[in-house]
Motif scaffolding. Structure first.
Motif, mmCIF file in Angstrom:
data_model
loop_
_atom_site.group_PDB
_atom_site.id
_atom_site.type_symbol
_atom_site.label_atom_id
_atom_site.label_comp_id
_atom_site.label_asym_id
_atom_site.label_seq_id
_atom_site.Cartn_x
_atom_site.Cartn_y
_atom_site.Cartn_z
ATOM 1 N N ARG A 40 1.038 -1.173 -0.090
ATOM 2 C CA ARG A 40 -0.254 0.019 0.319
ATOM 3 C C ARG A 40 0.745 1.562 -0.204
ATOM 4 O O ARG A 40 0.314 2.647 -0.526
ATOM 5 C CB ARG A 40 -0.576 0.251 1.266
ATOM 6 N N MET A 41 2.070 1.378 0.485
ATOM 7 C CA MET A 41 2.176 2.315 0.564
ATOM 8 C C MET A 41 3.590 2.514 -0.920
ATOM 9 O O MET A 41 3.686 4.044 -0.667
ATOM 10 C CB MET A 41 3.945 2.142 1.600
ATOM 11 N N LEU A 42 3.308 1.543 -1.075
ATOM 12 C CA LEU A 42 4.059 1.929 -3.086
ATOM 13 C C LEU A 42 3.403 2.744 -3.554
ATOM 14 O O LEU A 42 3.580 3.798 -4.528
ATOM 15 C CB LEU A 42 4.525 0.837 -3.353
ATOM 16 N N PHE A 43 2.314 2.879 -3.682
ATOM 17 C CA PHE A 43 1.179 3.854 -4.662
ATOM 18 C C PHE A 43 0.799 5.414 -3.848
ATOM 19 O O PHE A 43 0.525 5.368 -2.848
ATOM 20 C CB PHE A 43 -0.114 2.207 -4.085
ATOM 21 N N GLU A 44 0.949 6.327 -5.159
ATOM 22 C CA GLU A 44 0.691 7.297 -4.557
ATOM 23 C C GLU A 44 -0.762 7.938 -4.525
ATOM 24 O O GLU A 44 -1.492 7.370 -4.728
ATOM 25 C CB GLU A 44 0.759 8.568 -5.791
ATOM 26 N N ASP A 45 -0.884 8.288 -3.122
ATOM 27 C CA ASP A 45 -2.602 8.125 -2.666
ATOM 28 C C ASP A 45 -2.817 9.719 -3.294
ATOM 29 O O ASP A 45 -1.674 10.845 -4.463
ATOM 30 C CB ASP A 45 -2.255 9.426 -1.099
ATOM 31 N N GLU A 46 -4.785 10.008 -4.180
ATOM 32 C CA GLU A 46 -4.798 11.091 -5.239
ATOM 33 C C GLU A 46 -5.147 12.075 -4.213
ATOM 34 O O GLU A 46 -5.619 12.258 -2.413
ATOM 35 C CB GLU A 46 -6.085 10.714 -5.607
ATOM 36 N N ALA A 47 -4.892 13.613 -4.222
ATOM 37 C CA ALA A 47 -4.503 14.398 -3.704
ATOM 38 C C ALA A 47 -6.269 14.853 -3.758
ATOM 39 O O ALA A 47 -7.714 14.189 -4.887
ATOM 40 C CB ALA A 47 -4.395 15.687 -4.330
#
Length: 52
Positions: A40-47
């Motif tokens: 999960r930490m590899l994916f960017e969070d959507e703003a």
């Protein structure tokens, strides 16, 4: 000597409570997805729309 039997009884009750909680968690699906949290930490969070 009787305190030992009381403590053994209490410890068995606590152990059975933890076993019951673990079995409930397994049956309710708490341990189904063990792969996603590790990546999960590899994916960017959507703003969010208000963040820039």
């Amino acid at each position: 000597m009787s305190i030992i039997f009381i403590l053994i009884g209490i410890s068995l009750c606590v152990a059975l409570a933890f076993l019951g909680a673990f079995l409930w968690a397994v049956r309710s699906g708490q341990y189904e997805d063990d792969y996603t949290p590790s990546i999960r930490m590899l994916f960017e969070d959507e703003a969010l729309p208000d963040e820039k």
